[in-house]
Design a protein around this motif. Structure first.
Motif, PDB file in Angstrom:
ATOM      1  N   MET A  22      18.383   2.060  47.055  1.00 45.69           N
ATOM      2  CA  MET A  22      17.101   2.189  46.395  1.00 45.69           C
ATOM      3  C   MET A  22      16.882   0.996  45.471  1.00 45.69           C
ATOM      4  SD  MET A  22      14.507   4.480  46.029  1.00 45.69           S
ATOM      5  CE  MET A  22      15.294   5.840  46.792  1.00 45.69           C
ATOM      6  N   LEU A  23      17.907   0.654  44.719  1.00 52.18           N
ATOM      7  CA  LEU A  23      17.787  -0.490  43.815  1.00 52.18           C
ATOM      8  C   LEU A  23      17.584  -1.773  44.610  1.00 52.18           C
ATOM      9  CD1 LEU A  23      17.822  -1.436  40.912  1.00 52.18           C
ATOM     10  CD2 LEU A  23      20.296  -1.656  41.080  1.00 52.18           C
ATOM     11  N   HIS A  24      18.209  -1.854  45.762  1.00 47.02           N
ATOM     12  CA  HIS A  24      18.065  -3.036  46.618  1.00 47.02           C
ATOM     13  C   HIS A  24      16.603  -3.233  47.019  1.00 47.02           C
ATOM     14  CE1 HIS A  24      18.873  -5.964  49.734  1.00 47.02           C
ATOM     15  NE2 HIS A  24      18.216  -5.194  50.581  1.00 47.02           N
ATOM     16  N   TYR A  25      15.936  -2.147  47.407  1.00 43.47           N
ATOM     17  CA  TYR A  25      14.539  -2.239  47.802  1.00 43.47           C
ATOM     18  C   TYR A  25      13.650  -2.624  46.617  1.00 43.47           C
ATOM     19  CZ  TYR A  25      15.864  -0.100  52.196  1.00 43.47           C
ATOM     20  OH  TYR A  25      16.448   0.158  53.402  1.00 43.47           O
ATOM     21  N   ALA A  26      13.969  -2.134  45.429  1.00 46.94           N
ATOM     22  CA  ALA A  26      13.199  -2.504  44.245  1.00 46.94           C
ATOM     23  C   ALA A  26      13.313  -4.002  43.980  1.00 46.94           C
ATOM     24  CB  ALA A  26      13.680  -1.714  43.033  1.00 46.94           C
ATOM     25  N   VAL A  27      14.515  -4.541  44.129  1.00 44.57           N
ATOM     26  CA  VAL A  27      14.711  -5.975  43.925  1.00 44.57           C
ATOM     27  C   VAL A  27      13.984  -6.777  45.005  1.00 44.57           C
ATOM     28  CG1 VAL A  27      16.446  -7.818  43.891  1.00 44.57           C
ATOM     29  CG2 VAL A  27      16.885  -5.670  42.698  1.00 44.57           C
ATOM     30  N   VAL A  28      14.025  -6.307  46.237  1.00 43.17           N
ATOM     31  CA  VAL A  28      13.336  -7.001  47.327  1.00 43.17           C
ATOM     32  C   VAL A  28      11.833  -7.053  47.057  1.00 43.17           C
ATOM     33  CG1 VAL A  28      12.686  -6.839  49.760  1.00 43.17           C
ATOM     34  CG2 VAL A  28      15.069  -6.533  49.081  1.00 43.17           C
ATOM     35  N   PHE A  29      11.225  -5.940  46.656  1.00 45.86           N
ATOM     36  CA  PHE A  29       9.802  -5.938  46.372  1.00 45.86           C
ATOM     37  C   PHE A  29       9.480  -6.796  45.150  1.00 45.86           C
ATOM     38  CE2 PHE A  29       9.450  -2.241  49.181  1.00 45.86           C
ATOM     39  CZ  PHE A  29       8.305  -2.591  49.869  1.00 45.86           C
ATOM     40  N   PHE A  30      10.385  -6.852  44.180  1.00 45.30           N
ATOM     41  CA  PHE A  30      10.181  -7.709  43.012  1.00 45.30           C
ATOM     42  C   PHE A  30      10.173  -9.179  43.421  1.00 45.30           C
ATOM     43  CE2 PHE A  30      11.940 -10.034  39.314  1.00 45.30           C
ATOM     44  CZ  PHE A  30      10.889  -9.827  38.444  1.00 45.30           C
ATOM     45  N   VAL A  31      11.084  -9.565  44.294  1.00 44.43           N
ATOM     46  CA  VAL A  31      11.127 -10.945  44.782  1.00 44.43           C
ATOM     47  C   VAL A  31       9.876 -11.264  45.588  1.00 44.43           C
ATOM     48  CG1 VAL A  31      12.362 -12.524  46.316  1.00 44.43           C
ATOM     49  CG2 VAL A  31      13.642 -11.105  44.713  1.00 44.43           C
ATOM     50  N   ILE A  32       9.431 -10.324  46.411  1.00 41.54           N
ATOM     51  CA  ILE A  32       8.194 -10.525  47.171  1.00 41.54           C
ATOM     52  C   ILE A  32       7.020 -10.707  46.210  1.00 41.54           C
ATOM     53  CG2 ILE A  32       6.530  -9.382  48.688  1.00 41.54           C
ATOM     54  CD1 ILE A  32       8.940  -8.123  50.129  1.00 41.54           C
ATOM     55  N   ALA A  33       6.982  -9.931  45.144  1.00 41.29           N
ATOM     56  CA  ALA A  33       5.905 -10.057  44.163  1.00 41.29           C
ATOM     57  C   ALA A  33       5.921 -11.420  43.491  1.00 41.29           C
ATOM     58  CB  ALA A  33       6.017  -8.949  43.118  1.00 41.29           C
ATOM     59  N   ILE A  34       7.098 -11.907  43.148  1.00 46.96           N
ATOM     60  CA  ILE A  34       7.197 -13.223  42.503  1.00 46.96           C
ATOM     61  C   ILE A  34       6.739 -14.323  43.453  1.00 46.96           C
ATOM     62  CG2 ILE A  34       8.820 -14.941  41.615  1.00 46.96           C
ATOM     63  CD1 ILE A  34      10.380 -12.649  40.384  1.00 46.96           C
ATOM     64  N   ILE A  35       7.193 -14.266  44.691  1.00 48.31           N
ATOM     65  CA  ILE A  35       6.803 -15.288  45.669  1.00 48.31           C
ATOM     66  C   ILE A  35       5.302 -15.236  45.924  1.00 48.31           C
ATOM     67  CG2 ILE A  35       7.042 -15.990  48.076  1.00 48.31           C
ATOM     68  CD1 ILE A  35       9.986 -15.078  47.884  1.00 48.31           C
ATOM     69  N   ALA A  36       4.740 -14.046  46.057  1.00 47.10           N
ATOM     70  CA  ALA A  36       3.303 -13.913  46.298  1.00 47.10           C
ATOM     71  C   ALA A  36       2.497 -14.423  45.104  1.00 47.10           C
ATOM     72  CB  ALA A  36       2.953 -12.457  46.595  1.00 47.10           C
ATOM     73  N   ALA A  37       2.992 -14.171  43.893  1.00 51.01           N
ATOM     74  CA  ALA A  37       2.285 -14.644  42.701  1.00 51.01           C
ATOM     75  C   ALA A  37       2.314 -16.168  42.626  1.00 51.01           C
ATOM     76  CB  ALA A  37       2.915 -14.037  41.452  1.00 51.01           C
ATOM     77  N   VAL A  38       3.442 -16.768  42.968  1.00 48.62           N
ATOM     78  CA  VAL A  38       3.548 -18.226  42.942  1.00 48.62           C
ATOM     79  C   VAL A  38       2.614 -18.850  43.973  1.00 48.62           C
ATOM     80  CG1 VAL A  38       5.111 -20.152  43.464  1.00 48.62           C
ATOM     81  CG2 VAL A  38       5.888 -18.289  41.998  1.00 48.62           C
ATOM     82  N   LEU A  39       2.481 -18.218  45.120  1.00 47.77           N
ATOM     83  CA  LEU A  39       1.629 -18.745  46.178  1.00 47.77           C
ATOM     84  C   LEU A  39       0.153 -18.401  45.974  1.00 47.77           C
ATOM     85  CD1 LEU A  39       3.873 -18.073  49.289  1.00 47.77           C
ATOM     86  CD2 LEU A  39       3.541 -20.226  48.070  1.00 47.77           C
ATOM     87  N   GLY A  40      -0.156 -17.591  44.966  1.00 45.15           N
ATOM     88  CA  GLY A  40      -1.546 -17.298  44.649  1.00 45.15           C
ATOM     89  C   GLY A  40      -2.116 -16.038  45.269  1.00 45.15           C
ATOM     90  N   PHE A  41      -1.288 -15.204  45.836  1.00 47.73           N
ATOM     91  CA  PHE A  41      -1.755 -13.943  46.414  1.00 47.73           C
ATOM     92  C   PHE A  41      -1.642 -12.843  45.364  1.00 47.73           C
ATOM     93  CE2 PHE A  41      -0.035 -16.363  50.059  1.00 47.73           C
ATOM     94  CZ  PHE A  41      -1.206 -16.491  50.786  1.00 47.73           C
TER      95      PHE A  41
END
Length: 51
Positions: free
Chosen positions: A1-20
């Motif tokens: 469960m914690l693994h999925y939370a970290v994965v979604f957090f990383v996706i959020a950071i990457i999407a924010a950097v790319l402007g999405f």
């Protein structure tokens, strides 16, 4: 469960950097929910382990 939370957090950071912004906010929301669920399950597990 914690693994999925970290994965979604990383996706959020990457999407924010790319402007999405919408995708970043959605992924961050999912990460928050998964983290809270992880904390609740961890506490319940610790409480029942002591008995």
């Amino acid at each position: 469960m914690l693994h999925y939370a970290v994965v979604f957090f990383v996706i959020a950071i990457i999407a924010a950097v790319l402007g999405f912004g919408g995708i970043a906010s959605g992924a961050a929301g999912i990460a928050k929910i998964l983290f809270v669920v992880f904390l609740i399950l961890a506490m319940v597990s610790l409480l029942f382990k002591k008995r």
